[in-house]
Scaffold this active site. Structure first.
Site, PDB file in Angstrom:
ATOM      1  N   HIS A 144       0.777  -1.237   0.067  1.00  0.00           N
ATOM      2  CA  HIS A 144       0.013   0.075   0.009  1.00  0.00           C
ATOM      3  C   HIS A 144       0.927   1.392  -0.142  1.00  0.00           C
ATOM      4  CE1 HIS A 144      -3.297   2.779   1.004  1.00  0.00           C
ATOM      5  NE2 HIS A 144      -3.881   1.847   0.769  1.00  0.00           N
ATOM      6  N   HIS A 145       0.554   2.205  -0.800  1.00  0.00           N
ATOM      7  CA  HIS A 145       1.202   3.554  -0.817  1.00  0.00           C
ATOM      8  C   HIS A 145       1.434   4.048   0.661  1.00  0.00           C
ATOM      9  CE1 HIS A 145       3.209   6.484  -2.952  1.00  0.00           C
ATOM     10  NE2 HIS A 145       2.792   6.717  -3.921  1.00  0.00           N
ATOM     11  N   ALA A 146       0.565   3.793   1.495  1.00  0.00           N
ATOM     12  CA  ALA A 146       0.572   4.508   2.799  1.00  0.00           C
ATOM     13  C   ALA A 146       1.760   3.787   3.580  1.00  0.00           C
ATOM     14  CB  ALA A 146      -0.637   4.216   3.677  1.00  0.00           C
ATOM     15  N   ASN A 310       5.837   8.330   4.037  1.00  0.00           N
ATOM     16  CA  ASN A 310       5.906   8.736   2.449  1.00  0.00           C
ATOM     17  C   ASN A 310       6.440  10.360   2.511  1.00  0.00           C
ATOM     18  OD1 ASN A 310       4.104   7.731  -0.083  1.00  0.00           O
ATOM     19  ND2 ASN A 310       3.302   6.884   1.893  1.00  0.00           N
TER      20      ASN A 310
END
Length: 461
Positions: A144-146, A310
């Site tokens: 997941h990008h999180a 991120n």
């Protein structure tokens, strides 16, 4: 405890059935190099030995009804590797189209949030039954990008992969500490109450950014503006489906062009993307008169002291697809990229992080709800997202299998339905392209144009 930053949480909140926000990769392996031969069980044992060094793979989201701030990451005390690793066979004839089609269906599925947000698919039968003895294998990794951005995903791969066939596992790394529901809620309340202090950082910076951007626009030194991109097939409404394509180029040839034209490797990468996109659209009589605009994410891990997994900034870049000559187009991209980088740097590396950090959970929900009810959800913010991540220059191995290709894939968004992500590895440039089949019905046509564009630039050099 480790609480999600505003940007990390934004990737959680903005995910939907048609927008799974995952960072993915397809790794192609030659299992003939595995000491003692390849087995699926041996691969799983190798992966299990690496998990203690990767806390991102052992932590899951934790939240409760009393928490008014973003969720937190906690160690999964019930972690089971078998819940994350899947085994599947590629349908005949087992070529690149079958591999991409299978991976496209898997990538389109959202990750299960009750466990750590990643999964791996081991894909056997690459090359079909006639090639099974050649030892070809593929692995699809979804995170997941999180959990990761482009640079941290590359760092994560460095923990999973080895520089020699029989390397020892890396040292274990501790994960986030445990916390009770009341501790999560109490800490969340304190963060919610003190969030207005974030505005003391964001408001002056935003005002400075606006003034700086206006001055640059007047002086002709501004980057390309968001929402100035022309309409293309990539900028229509997304569906839940995804399609993929891949390309691989010699990095040495890219560097020859860089040296000849006195530009950066990233400029050549963007010129290759621009030429491939121009040819693709022109072949369908869909090339707009205005040049295409790309959003180029940039890592600020080395410049930021902000919390979160991120650490991103970025710039909007003119691809100059209105220029016919490929060498002139490359030089124009190099010049405009210099202006874009200067403009982006002048806004500060943590502008995006600070802005996201100032938004509460309710404010995120309000903004996303408003976006879904306005034309901005399908307006061309940018035509394409282009990421370029530097990988190691050496050969890598997984459980003793030599890696022959590693293709990265980023997410696509409403208003930006095409993503091209590039990673250099072992003297090769690996290109991963992802879109929605309702927007782009033949991504392989686009992917195959990269090699032709490279040859054209080399011949001109």
């Amino acid at each position: 405890m480790e609480r999600l930053s505003g940007l990390d949480a934004g990737f959680i909140y903005s995910e939907s059935s048609t927008v799974p926000l995952q960072v993915c990769s397809i790794t192609e392996l030659d299992t003939s190099t595995v000491p003692g031969g390849y087995t699926f069980e041996k691969l799983c044992d190798h992966l299990a030995s690496r998990i203690p060094a990767i806390p991102e793979f052992r932590t899951k989201l934790a939240d409760n009804d009393f928490n008014v701030d973003h969720p937190v990451w906690l160690e999964d005390n019930d972690f089971q590797l078998s819940r994350h690793v899947n085994r599947i066979a590629l349908p005949e004839p087992g070529g690149r189209e079958e591999l991409a089609a299978l991976c496209g269906r898997i990538v389109a599925m959202p990750l299960e949030r009750s466990k750590p947000l990643w999964e791996m698919w081991v894909i056997e039968g690459v090359g079909g039954s006639a090639a099974r003895e050649d030892g070809r294998l593929a692995m699809l990794l979804k995170v997941h990008h999180a959990v990761v951005d482009g640079v941290s995903a590359a760092n994560l791969l460095s923990q999973l992969l080895d520089t020699e066939p029989e390397a020892p596992p890396p040292d274990p790394v501790d994960g986030p500490k445990q916390a009770s529901a009341w501790e999560i809620a109490a800490d969340g309340l304190w963060r919610f109450v003190t969030r207005p202090w974030q505005l003391t950082r964001v408001v002056p910076a935003t005002a400075t950014m606006i003034v700086n951007t206006v001055n640059r626009a007047v002086g002709g030194t501004a980057m390309a503006a968001p929402f100035s991109a022309p309409n293309t097939p990539f900028n229509k409404a997304l569906t839940a489906e995804r399609n993929l394509a891949m390309a691989q180029l010699p990095l040495e040839d890219v560097k020859k062009i860089k040296d000849h034209c006195d530009v950066k490797v990233n400029d050549v990468v963007m010129a290759l993307c621009a030429g491939a996109l121009r040819g693709y659209l022109e072949g369908r009589d869909e090339l707009p008169a205005k040049p295409l605009i790309a959003f180029v994410p940039a890592s600020v891990h080395d410049e930021s002291d902000r919390p979160g997994r991120n650490q991103l900034s970025g710039m909007f870049s003119n691809l100059h697809t209105d220029i016919e000559d490929p060498l002139d187009r490359l030089r124009a991209i190099g010049e405009s990229n210099v202006r874009s980088k200067e403009h982006s740097s002048s806004m500060g590396p943590t502008m995006l992080l600070d802005l996201a950090q100032s938004l509460s959970r309710n404010m995120f929900g309000l903004a996303l709800g408003l976006l879904s009810r306005t034309p901005l959800g399908t307006t061309a913010i940018t035509n394409v997202v282009i990421s370029n991540v530097a990988g190691p220059p050496t050969t890598l191995y997984s459980a003793g299998a030599e890696i022959t290709g590693l293709y990265p894939f980023g997410p696509v968004f409403p208003g930006a339905g095409l993503n091209i992500t590039v990673m250099s590895l072992d003297g090769k440039l690996n290109i991963g392209i992802i879109s929605c089949p309702q927007l782009v019905d033949d991504l392989w046509d686009l992917a195959d144009r990269f090699e032709a564009e490279l040859k054209e630039l080399l011949s001109r050099c």
